[in-house]
Every structure is written in structure tokens, then in C-alpha cells.
Design a protein around this motif. Structure first.
Motif, short mmCIF file in Angstrom:
data_model
loop_
_atom_site.label_atom_id
_atom_site.label_comp_id
_atom_site.label_asym_id
_atom_site.label_seq_id
_atom_site.Cartn_x
_atom_site.Cartn_y
_atom_site.Cartn_z
N UNK A 145 0.81 -1.21 0.00
CA UNK A 145 0.00 0.00 0.00
C UNK A 145 0.85 1.27 0.00
N UNK A 146 2.12 1.13 -0.32
CA UNK A 146 2.95 2.29 -0.55
C UNK A 146 3.64 2.89 0.66
N UNK A 147 3.72 2.15 1.75
CA UNK A 147 4.41 2.64 2.94
C UNK A 147 5.86 2.17 2.89
N UNK A 148 6.79 3.10 2.95
CA UNK A 148 8.21 2.77 2.97
C UNK A 148 8.62 2.36 4.38
N UNK A 149 9.19 1.17 4.51
CA UNK A 149 9.61 0.65 5.81
C UNK A 149 11.12 0.53 5.82
N UNK A 150 11.77 1.31 6.67
CA UNK A 150 13.23 1.30 6.73
C UNK A 150 13.76 0.24 7.69
#
Length: 216
Positions: A175-180
């Protein structure tokens, strides 16, 4: 450390969620900005707690599925209430972060009555996955679309996800969430929830390495 004024950048609000109200909320963990959302697709009312300046990259974020028995009544059958408390403590300790509390996720998405029925089957010998399947439900029916849309609405650019669940990470990425970073949220097990935790690890691939140190 106090929360910001609740204005998060200039991002365009996704069509699926409506930001309804912002209010300061004092808790035993600290003072948060509570934000209420309406999910236009499901009609569910959602709540987010924001601490500090969470707009920057790498905010510590917990996406927490509602659990009436654990979060409210302190059930020993699961670790949900302990995880909720630990997540809020971690966010406050870090000085900034977000907790998205998701309604509609009771019992991994099968509802309160479904969860209670599944708990009855577990008392008769089934594990949590088997119980859901025996009732005609998926092993995990949760949808994280609304959590992603809320994070987008808040203007969050990237997160450090406080979770042991790889499926949650994958869903947010879709869903387009960037997870570092995926930050473990490990709670000491109890005798009452050992079977539950082993099922999460062995059948749902949750990251629970601390179970190795617990005797059978």
C-alpha cells in the motif's frame, strides 16, 4: 516531550479516509495527539495516537489490531494488551512515533463473536489457525489498507515498523508505505499463551526468537 500541533505537511488526503477530529489525550504513558478518522469504505471509526514530530522519516510506528479481551480485559490468552502498552512506552521513550489502532481487526479480522467461538475451539484442542479455518474463516482476514491511508494522510515519509508479523510489513509495503526497519516487539511469554505464540511463530511466520529460551 509533547506532541506537535497535529499539522502534518501538505500531503493530499487519500479518498478512503476522512480526518474528523484532533484532540490532546493524556495517558499513563504520556501526552499524545489523538486523531479520529472515518474509513469511508467500511464505515469503521479509527483512532491514531501521535507523539512528538512524527512527520520526519523513520518514525517508530505500531499498527495495532484491536483486541477487546487483551487490550481491555487483560486476557492472558494472548499478548495483545502487553504489546499495546509496550508499543506506547517505546514511542514515548524514543520521543516520537505513531500508534494506529485498527477497529475491525478483532480475532485477526473475524470479529468478536468469531474470536470467542475460535477461543472455545482452542480450549477443545485446536490451535488458533485451525480454529479460524474450522469456522470457515481465513487464518488471517485483516486488511491494512486503512492504516496505510492514514499514514499517507499524516504525511509520514517512512516508518520503522514495530511488529513481529511479516505479513503486516508486506501489506503496508503493497500500500505504498516505505519501511526502513522492522523493530521486534517481544513480550515475555506466559504459560497460558505459549501454545498461541508457538502457533504464531510456526504457522504464521512471526518473528519470535525468544521462544527458543523457553522450556517445553
Amino acid at each position: 516531550m509533547t506532541v506537535s500541533d497535529g499539522v502534518f505537511g501538505d500531503s493530499v488526503r487519500p479518498s478512503g479516509v476522512e480526518r474528523v477530529v484532533d484532540v490532546r489525550l493524556s495517558t499513563s504513558h504520556g501526552d499524545f495527539l489523538a486523531i479520529g478518522y472515518l474509513d469511508r469504505e467500511s464505515g469503521d471509526e479509527q483512532m491514531v495516537l501521535v507523539y512528538g514530530d512524527a512527520e520526519k522519516e523513520g518514525a517508530l510506528v505500531r499498527v495495532h489490531s484491536e483486541c477487546l479481551t487483551g487490550d481491555v480485559f487483560g486476557s492472558k490468552h494472548c499478548e495483545c494488551g502487553d504489546q499495546l502498552s509496550a508499543a506506547l512506552h517505546a514511542i514515548v521513550t524514543e520521543g516520537r512515533g505513531i500508534l494506529v489502532y485498527l477497529q475491525g481487526h478483532e480475532g485477526r479480522g473475524i470479529g468478536l463473536l468469531g474470536k470467542l467461538r475460535a477461543m472455545k475451539l482452542q480450549a477443545e484442542g485446536l490451535d488458533t489457525v485451525e480454529a479460524n479455518l474450522a469456522l470457515g474463516f481465513p487464518a488471517d482476514a485483516r486488511d491494512y489498507r486503512v492504516a496505510a491511508e492514514i499514514l499517507h494522510e499524516l504525511g509520514v515519509e517512512s516508518v520503522r515498523l514495530l511488529s513481529n508479523n511479516p505479513l503486516k510489513r508486506e501489506a503496508l509495503l503493497r500500500h505504498g508505505i516505505k519501511i526502513t526497519e522492522q523493530v521486534p516487539l517481544l513480550i515475555p511469554p506466559r504459560e497460558e499463551n505459549m501454545s498461541y505464540l508457538w502457533t504464531k511463530r510456526e504457522r504464521l511466520d512471526h518473528y519470535l526468537p525468544h521462544l527458543d529460551s523457553v522450556a517445553d
